[in-house]
Design a protein around this motif. Structure first.
Motif, PDB file in Angstrom:
ATOM      1  N   MET A   1      -5.228  -9.060 -20.138  1.00  0.00           N
ATOM      2  CA  MET A   1      -4.158  -9.088 -19.139  1.00  0.00           C
ATOM      3  C   MET A   1      -4.278  -7.904 -18.172  1.00  0.00           C
ATOM      4  SD  MET A   1      -0.077  -9.383 -19.777  1.00  0.00           S
ATOM      5  CE  MET A   1       0.124  -7.661 -19.415  1.00  0.00           C
ATOM      6  N   ALA A   2      -3.986  -8.174 -16.923  1.00  0.00           N
ATOM      7  CA  ALA A   2      -4.131  -7.103 -15.918  1.00  0.00           C
ATOM      8  C   ALA A   2      -3.032  -6.050 -16.069  1.00  0.00           C
ATOM      9  CB  ALA A   2      -4.074  -7.708 -14.528  1.00  0.00           C
ATOM     10  N   ILE A   3      -3.409  -4.806 -15.794  1.00  0.00           N
ATOM     11  CA  ILE A   3      -2.400  -3.741 -15.723  1.00  0.00           C
ATOM     12  C   ILE A   3      -2.151  -3.495 -14.240  1.00  0.00           C
ATOM     13  CG2 ILE A   3      -1.858  -1.321 -16.216  1.00  0.00           C
ATOM     14  CD1 ILE A   3      -4.116  -1.477 -18.372  1.00  0.00           C
ATOM     15  N   ASN A   4      -0.965  -3.866 -13.777  1.00  0.00           N
ATOM     16  CA  ASN A   4      -0.627  -3.704 -12.360  1.00  0.00           C
ATOM     17  C   ASN A   4       0.379  -2.569 -12.193  1.00  0.00           C
ATOM     18  OD1 ASN A   4      -2.152  -6.016 -11.670  1.00  0.00           O
ATOM     19  ND2 ASN A   4      -0.415  -7.342 -12.209  1.00  0.00           N
ATOM     20  N   ILE A   5       0.050  -1.618 -11.334  1.00  0.00           N
ATOM     21  CA  ILE A   5       0.967  -0.504 -11.086  1.00  0.00           C
ATOM     22  C   ILE A   5       1.296  -0.448  -9.595  1.00  0.00           C
ATOM     23  CG2 ILE A   5       1.326   2.004 -11.315  1.00  0.00           C
ATOM     24  CD1 ILE A   5      -0.932   1.983 -13.453  1.00  0.00           C
ATOM     25  N   LEU A   6       2.585  -0.248  -9.316  1.00  0.00           N
ATOM     26  CA  LEU A   6       3.021  -0.016  -7.927  1.00  0.00           C
ATOM     27  C   LEU A   6       3.195   1.489  -7.766  1.00  0.00           C
ATOM     28  CD1 LEU A   6       4.325  -0.895  -5.147  1.00  0.00           C
ATOM     29  CD2 LEU A   6       6.514  -0.796  -6.340  1.00  0.00           C
ATOM     30  N   SER A  11       6.032  12.188   0.244  1.00  0.00           N
ATOM     31  CA  SER A  11       6.206  13.645   0.170  1.00  0.00           C
ATOM     32  C   SER A  11       6.399  14.312   1.519  1.00  0.00           C
ATOM     33  CB  SER A  11       5.012  14.275  -0.544  1.00  0.00           C
ATOM     34  OG  SER A  11       3.851  14.080   0.220  1.00  0.00           O
ATOM     35  N   CYS A  12       5.905  13.674   2.588  1.00  0.00           N
ATOM     36  CA  CYS A  12       6.013  14.333   3.895  1.00  0.00           C
ATOM     37  C   CYS A  12       6.468  13.315   4.939  1.00  0.00           C
ATOM     38  CB  CYS A  12       4.676  14.979   4.245  1.00  0.00           C
ATOM     39  SG  CYS A  12       4.765  16.031   5.701  1.00  0.00           S
ATOM     40  N   ASP A  13       5.593  12.929   5.851  1.00  0.00           N
ATOM     41  CA  ASP A  13       6.044  12.028   6.916  1.00  0.00           C
ATOM     42  C   ASP A  13       5.362  10.663   6.908  1.00  0.00           C
ATOM     43  OD1 ASP A  13       3.629  13.115   7.635  1.00  0.00           O
ATOM     44  OD2 ASP A  13       4.103  13.217   9.760  1.00  0.00           O
ATOM     45  N   GLU A  14       4.696  10.309   5.799  1.00  0.00           N
ATOM     46  CA  GLU A  14       4.142   8.960   5.699  1.00  0.00           C
ATOM     47  C   GLU A  14       4.861   8.269   4.545  1.00  0.00           C
ATOM     48  OE1 GLU A  14       1.846   8.383   7.898  1.00  0.00           O
ATOM     49  OE2 GLU A  14       0.613  10.170   8.145  1.00  0.00           O
ATOM     50  N   THR A  15       5.377   7.065   4.801  1.00  0.00           N
ATOM     51  CA  THR A  15       5.938   6.269   3.716  1.00  0.00           C
ATOM     52  C   THR A  15       4.842   5.301   3.308  1.00  0.00           C
ATOM     53  OG1 THR A  15       8.003   6.297   4.963  1.00  0.00           O
ATOM     54  CG2 THR A  15       7.912   4.843   3.030  1.00  0.00           C
ATOM     55  N   SER A  16       4.457   5.332   2.028  1.00  0.00           N
ATOM     56  CA  SER A  16       3.335   4.481   1.651  1.00  0.00           C
ATOM     57  C   SER A  16       3.543   3.842   0.285  1.00  0.00           C
ATOM     58  CB  SER A  16       2.042   5.314   1.668  1.00  0.00           C
ATOM     59  OG  SER A  16       0.927   4.524   1.348  1.00  0.00           O
ATOM     60  N   ALA A  17       3.031   2.618   0.149  1.00  0.00           N
ATOM     61  CA  ALA A  17       3.074   1.892  -1.129  1.00  0.00           C
ATOM     62  C   ALA A  17       1.699   1.293  -1.366  1.00  0.00           C
ATOM     63  CB  ALA A  17       4.123   0.791  -1.074  1.00  0.00           C
ATOM     64  N   ALA A  18       1.247   1.330  -2.619  1.00  0.00           N
ATOM     65  CA  ALA A  18      -0.062   0.762  -2.959  1.00  0.00           C
ATOM     66  C   ALA A  18       0.020   0.085  -4.307  1.00  0.00           C
ATOM     67  CB  ALA A  18      -1.120   1.861  -2.987  1.00  0.00           C
ATOM     68  N   LEU A  19      -0.861  -0.888  -4.496  1.00  0.00           N
ATOM     69  CA  LEU A  19      -0.964  -1.572  -5.790  1.00  0.00           C
ATOM     70  C   LEU A  19      -2.332  -1.298  -6.370  1.00  0.00           C
ATOM     71  CD1 LEU A  19       0.613  -4.947  -4.700  1.00  0.00           C
ATOM     72  CD2 LEU A  19       1.528  -3.438  -6.491  1.00  0.00           C
ATOM     73  N   ILE A  20      -2.364  -1.089  -7.684  1.00  0.00           N
ATOM     74  CA  ILE A  20      -3.639  -0.918  -8.366  1.00  0.00           C
ATOM     75  C   ILE A  20      -3.635  -1.856  -9.573  1.00  0.00           C
ATOM     76  CG2 ILE A  20      -2.823   1.085  -9.741  1.00  0.00           C
ATOM     77  CD1 ILE A  20      -5.685   2.260  -9.349  1.00  0.00           C
ATOM     78  N   SER A  21      -4.754  -2.554  -9.775  1.00  0.00           N
ATOM     79  CA  SER A  21      -4.837  -3.494 -10.882  1.00  0.00           C
ATOM     80  C   SER A  21      -6.078  -3.159 -11.702  1.00  0.00           C
ATOM     81  CB  SER A  21      -4.923  -4.916 -10.315  1.00  0.00           C
ATOM     82  OG  SER A  21      -4.938  -5.841 -11.369  1.00  0.00           O
ATOM     83  N   ASN A  22      -5.903  -2.848 -12.970  1.00  0.00           N
ATOM     84  CA  ASN A  22      -7.016  -2.456 -13.855  1.00  0.00           C
ATOM     85  C   ASN A  22      -7.897  -1.382 -13.223  1.00  0.00           C
ATOM     86  OD1 ASN A  22      -6.218  -4.230 -15.818  1.00  0.00           O
ATOM     87  ND2 ASN A  22      -7.528  -5.893 -15.075  1.00  0.00           N
ATOM     88  N   GLY A  23      -7.278  -0.430 -12.525  1.00  0.00           N
ATOM     89  CA  GLY A  23      -8.043   0.681 -11.939  1.00  0.00           C
ATOM     90  C   GLY A  23      -8.635   0.388 -10.580  1.00  0.00           C
ATOM     91  N   HIS A 119     -10.972  10.620  -4.725  1.00  0.00           N
ATOM     92  CA  HIS A 119     -12.433  10.475  -4.848  1.00  0.00           C
ATOM     93  C   HIS A 119     -12.842   9.408  -5.853  1.00  0.00           C
ATOM     94  CE1 HIS A 119     -13.882  13.661  -2.272  1.00  0.00           C
ATOM     95  NE2 HIS A 119     -12.798  14.322  -2.612  1.00  0.00           N
ATOM     96  N   PHE A 120     -11.889   8.928  -6.657  1.00  0.00           N
ATOM     97  CA  PHE A 120     -12.227   7.939  -7.682  1.00  0.00           C
ATOM     98  C   PHE A 120     -11.852   6.514  -7.273  1.00  0.00           C
ATOM     99  CE2 PHE A 120     -12.270  12.021  -9.583  1.00  0.00           C
ATOM    100  CZ  PHE A 120     -13.369  11.975 -10.411  1.00  0.00           C
ATOM    101  N   ILE A 121     -11.339   6.373  -6.035  1.00  0.00           N
ATOM    102  CA  ILE A 121     -10.951   5.042  -5.569  1.00  0.00           C
ATOM    103  C   ILE A 121     -12.198   4.180  -5.335  1.00  0.00           C
ATOM    104  CG2 ILE A 121      -9.798   3.738  -3.706  1.00  0.00           C
ATOM    105  CD1 ILE A 121      -7.906   6.153  -3.375  1.00  0.00           C
ATOM    106  N   ALA A 309      -1.703   5.847  -6.742  1.00  0.00           N
ATOM    107  CA  ALA A 309      -1.987   4.738  -7.655  1.00  0.00           C
ATOM    108  C   ALA A 309      -3.179   5.068  -8.557  1.00  0.00           C
ATOM    109  CB  ALA A 309      -2.262   3.475  -6.841  1.00  0.00           C
ATOM    110  N   MET A 310      -4.195   5.697  -7.975  1.00  0.00           N
ATOM    111  CA  MET A 310      -5.395   6.050  -8.752  1.00  0.00           C
ATOM    112  C   MET A 310      -5.027   7.031  -9.869  1.00  0.00           C
ATOM    113  SD  MET A 310      -8.475   5.003  -8.466  1.00  0.00           S
ATOM    114  CE  MET A 310      -8.825   4.975 -10.197  1.00  0.00           C
TER     115      MET A 310
END
Ligand code: KG4
Ligand code: ZN
Length: 334
Positions: A1-6, A11-23, A119-121, A309-310
């Motif tokens: 089963m996939a591990i999905n993380i939102l 922290s500053c002036d960018e609002t950001s959202a990302a999804l990562i699935s199984n790394g 660097h690990f993305i 996410a990473m």
């Protein structure tokens, strides 16, 4: 089963959202706040308000793009610090509310560690141990990276961050905020040795960038008194000389640390790693000394949620979760 993380970054002036699935990072949605431009810098109060407005649409866009629903998630991650407290509060409160509603584990991430873990993305990934120079508008750090969360700050700025030095100098030259990229652009047509600005010597691996701002201020005042067209005539040469000096200060410490710690893998992170003078100088140095050099894609250098996410993925694997009593930390350390 996939591990999905939102993952959420605010922290500053960018609002950001990302999804990562199984790394594997699936996306990286960023809402940039343009409201600060006319003030010549980030206004904290306005940043918090803009995060409030942008966060839900940004998260929604990230999920929608991948055809995922909240119930497909396995954890919610957020930036705990360092950063602007009001901005962090918006992200932390949202992450808590979402985790509470969905009964999911919460993962806190240190923003500066995340810049390094960017660097690990994608390939090529550095192997441990390596040296990372993190350079942004808020930070200048030299980090000995021994593991995903085994990092030691061996040197840092004692005053302004290098990005701040770029931006403040740009302001003196009449360039709009943020001026760093504009200095870079004008520098391309200039002579880096046209003018000499002082190189501040600091002990160990520390940095100091406030001196150059003052030196440029007095230099421009004197030159403009003699000739009011000086800046417009000499803009490229001034930018090239300032950039050369800032890059040289960074380079000296990277060289010293790599030599003294016996590290042959060198990485850069943060918004200033976009600077072409810094990239060229490091590439030359890497060639000369046989280093492997790692520079992430620009999208992952500036503030983004993919790096959060990473970091969250590695924390998830370690079962490193936090409780609902977690609060942001504006001056969070490693
Ligand atoms: O990491 P970042 O996006 O935001 C934080 O400060 O956390 O970094 C922004 C900084 C700004 O100071 C900006 O002027 C600088 O990075 N910057 C540059 C370049 N691109 C961005 N500085 C010099 N040359 C560039 N090409
Ligand atoms: Zn940052």
């Amino acid at each position: 089963m996939a591990i999905n993380i939102l993952a959420i970054e605010s922290s500053c002036d960018e609002t950001s959202a990302a999804l990562i699935s199984n790394g594997k990072v699936l996306n990286n949605i960023i809402a940039t706040q343009s409201v600060h431009e006319k003030y010549g810098g980030v206004v904290p109060e306005l940043a918090s308000r803009a995060h409030q407005q942008h966060l839900i649409p940004t998260v929604h866009a990230a999920l929608e793009e991948q055809g995922l629903r909240p119930k497909d998630l396995n954890a919610i991650a957020f930036t705990k610090g360092p950063g602007l407290l009001g901005s962090l509060l918006v992200g932390v409160s949202f992450a808590k509310a979402m985790a509470y509603a969905l009964d999911l584990p919460l993962i806190e991430v240190n923003h500066m560690q995340a810049h390094i873990l960017a660097h690990f993305i994608e390939e090529p990934r550095p192997a441990f141990p390596f040296l990372c120079l993190t350079v942004s508008g808020g930070h200048t750090q030299l980090v000995h990276v021994r593991g995903y969360f085994d990092m030691e700050i061996i040197g840092q700025t004692q005053d302004d961050a290098v990005g701040e030095a770029f931006d403040k100098t740009a302001k003196l030259l009449g360039l709009p905020y943020p001026g760093g990229p504009l200095i870079d652009r004008h520098a391309a047509a200039g002579n880096p040795h046209a003018y000499a600005f002082p190189i501040t010597e600091m002990p160990g691996y520390d940095f100091s960038f406030s001196g150059i701002k003052t030196a440029v201020l007095y230099f421009l005042r004197d030159q403009m008194q003699a000739d009011a067209t000086f800046i417009s005539r000499e803009l490229a040469n001034i930018c090239a000389s300032v950039q050369y000096t800032l890059v040289e200060m960074l380079l000296r410490k990277v060289r010293k640390a790599a030599r003294e710690l016996g590290l042959r893998q060198v990485a850069i992170a943060g918004g200033v790693s976009a600077n072409s003078g810094l990239r060229a100088a490091l590439e030359q140095e890497a060639e000369k000394r046989g280093w492997s050099l790692f520079i992430p894609k620009f999208e992952y250098c500036t503030d983004n949620a993919a790096m959060i996410a990473m970091a969250a993925h590695y924390k998830y694997l370690e079962g490193d979760f936090v409780g609902m009593d977690v609060v942001p930390e504006a001056r969070m350390k490693f």
